[in-house]
Design a protein around this motif. Structure first.
Motif, PDB file in Angstrom:
ATOM      1  N   ASP A  68      44.342  52.160  38.742  1.00 53.48           N
ATOM      2  CA  ASP A  68      45.419  51.264  39.174  1.00 53.48           C
ATOM      3  C   ASP A  68      44.883  49.865  39.438  1.00 53.48           C
ATOM      4  O   ASP A  68      45.546  48.876  39.143  1.00 53.48           O
ATOM      5  CB  ASP A  68      46.095  51.813  40.439  1.00 53.48           C
ATOM      6  CG  ASP A  68      47.000  52.990  40.099  1.00 53.48           C
ATOM      7  OD1 ASP A  68      47.315  53.152  38.897  1.00 53.48           O
ATOM      8  OD2 ASP A  68      47.378  53.738  41.018  1.00 53.48           O
ATOM      9  N   SER A  72      46.000  46.345  37.624  1.00 46.57           N
ATOM     10  CA  SER A  72      46.431  45.116  38.314  1.00 46.57           C
ATOM     11  C   SER A  72      45.628  43.924  37.818  1.00 46.57           C
ATOM     12  O   SER A  72      46.176  42.846  37.598  1.00 46.57           O
ATOM     13  CB  SER A  72      46.239  45.187  39.827  1.00 46.57           C
ATOM     14  OG  SER A  72      46.569  46.409  40.315  1.00 46.57           O
ATOM     15  N   LYS A  75      46.850  42.932  34.431  1.00 47.30           N
ATOM     16  CA  LYS A  75      48.171  42.300  34.526  1.00 47.30           C
ATOM     17  C   LYS A  75      48.015  40.828  34.915  1.00 47.30           C
ATOM     18  O   LYS A  75      48.668  39.939  34.373  1.00 47.30           O
ATOM     19  CB  LYS A  75      48.996  43.037  35.586  1.00 47.30           C
ATOM     20  CG  LYS A  75      50.479  43.039  35.280  1.00 47.30           C
ATOM     21  CD  LYS A  75      51.183  44.022  36.169  1.00 47.30           C
ATOM     22  CE  LYS A  75      52.688  43.840  36.070  1.00 47.30           C
ATOM     23  NZ  LYS A  75      53.389  44.657  37.066  1.00 47.30           N
ATOM     24  N   GLU A  76      47.130  40.587  35.846  1.00 46.51           N
ATOM     25  CA  GLU A  76      46.898  39.226  36.329  1.00 46.51           C
ATOM     26  C   GLU A  76      46.220  38.373  35.268  1.00 46.51           C
ATOM     27  O   GLU A  76      46.516  37.208  35.099  1.00 46.51           O
ATOM     28  CB  GLU A  76      45.961  39.309  37.537  1.00 46.51           C
ATOM     29  CG  GLU A  76      46.449  38.584  38.752  1.00 46.51           C
ATOM     30  CD  GLU A  76      45.545  38.923  39.928  1.00 46.51           C
ATOM     31  OE1 GLU A  76      44.419  38.388  39.950  1.00 46.51           O
ATOM     32  OE2 GLU A  76      45.947  39.744  40.775  1.00 46.51           O
TER      33      GLU A  76
END
Ligand SMILES: CC(C)(COP(=O)(O)OP(=O)(O)OC[C@H]1O[C@@H](n2cnc3c(N)ncnc32)[C@H](O)[C@@H]1O)[C@@H](O)C(=O)NCCC(=O)NCCS
Ligand SMILES: Nc1ncnc2c1ncn2[C@@H]1O[C@H](COP(=O)(O)OP(=O)(O)OP(=O)(O)O)[C@@H](O)[C@H]1O
Length: 199
Positions: A68, A72, A75-76
């Motif tokens: 996870d 993240s 995604k950033e």
């Protein structure tokens, strides 16, 4: 000892790779699973843990890579994915080579979700793709209850269109039902064992 025949097994999300891989195993093939290899690398004492910790310290806790947290970061900053891949891919390749080296089977099946997307088809003697129509695919993935419709469409959009995978593959295995899939698997194994398939 002769080197085994290397059969790549691929297909888009939810198309039936794992189910079909088991059928090959039941017929005496050795099966290597790329996703499982990555899970081993990320697990406690896994070979990728230290390198991932150097790249993204907060993505490792309890001695394990936290998926996870990786997601993240990606995604950033989408460029992070290729940095993770630079760590993971050589280790996955090593794991695979070791597996093939230790196998005594006539056929080694390599279950690799992104085989075509990563342009690796030349590494196999032949490639089989598992396939159903898009609607069946979507229903199956949603029925697993682990993914929203939106997430599924996002992943599907990133994968090579199924028709293109079918066109590139040496074999297409329909996975609408277990009986027909099993028949297709038996035919492939028989042809390879009979020496009818050449790289
Ligand atoms: C980004 C990570 C953490 C996401 O993990 P997560 O558990 O959510 O997904 P997982 O990798 O199990 O993929 C699930 C399915 O989604 C699809 N998928 C995943 N990533 C992609 C992608 N970049 N493009 C297209 N489809 C993808 C595949 O069908 C895959 O089977 C993970 O994929 C990862 O660590 N990737 C880098 C290492 C790598 O390259 N792994 C691929 C095997 S060599
Ligand atoms: N031949 C088949 N007949 C009927 N159902 C099948 C068949 N093959 C797979 N399925 C079903 O389709 C779903 C997805 O199968 P499976 O987990 O094998 O796919 P996968 O390609 O490995 O998935 P992912 O890429 O998401 O890891 C499961 O619910 C499974 O039971």
């Amino acid at each position: 000892m002769t080197t085994p025949f290397l059969l790549g097994l691929t297909g888009s999300i939810g198309m039936g790779k794992s189910t079909t891989a088991k059928m090959f195993a039941e017929l005496g093939c050795d099966v290597w699973d790329a996703d499982a290899a990555v899970h081993r690398l990320y697990a406690r004492d896994g070979a990728a843990v230290e390198a991932v910790a150097s790249l993204l310290p907060d993505a490792v806790s309890d001695g394990e890579v936290q998926r996870d947290a990786l997601k993240s970061h990606i995604k950033e900053n989408p460029e992070v994915l290729s940095k993770i891949e630079d760590i993971v891919h050589p280790l996955v390749a090593e794991d695979r080579a070791r597996f093939i080296g230790q196998s005594n089977a006539e056929i080694v099946v390599l279950d690799i979700p992104l085989l075509f997307e990563n342009g690796t088809e030349s590494e196999f003697d032949a490639v089989a793709v598992v396939s159903v129509d898009p609607d069946t695919q979507r229903k199956r993935v949603i029925a697993r209850g682990q993914m929203s419709e939106e997430m599924f469409e996002k992943i599907r959009a990133k994968q090579m269109p199924n028709a293109e995978k079918e066109a590139r593959a040496d074999f297409v295995i329909p996975t609408y039902n277990l009986r027909d899939a099993k028949k297709a698997v038996e035919t492939i194994v028989m042809k390879i064992r009979a020496g009818e398939i050449h790289a």
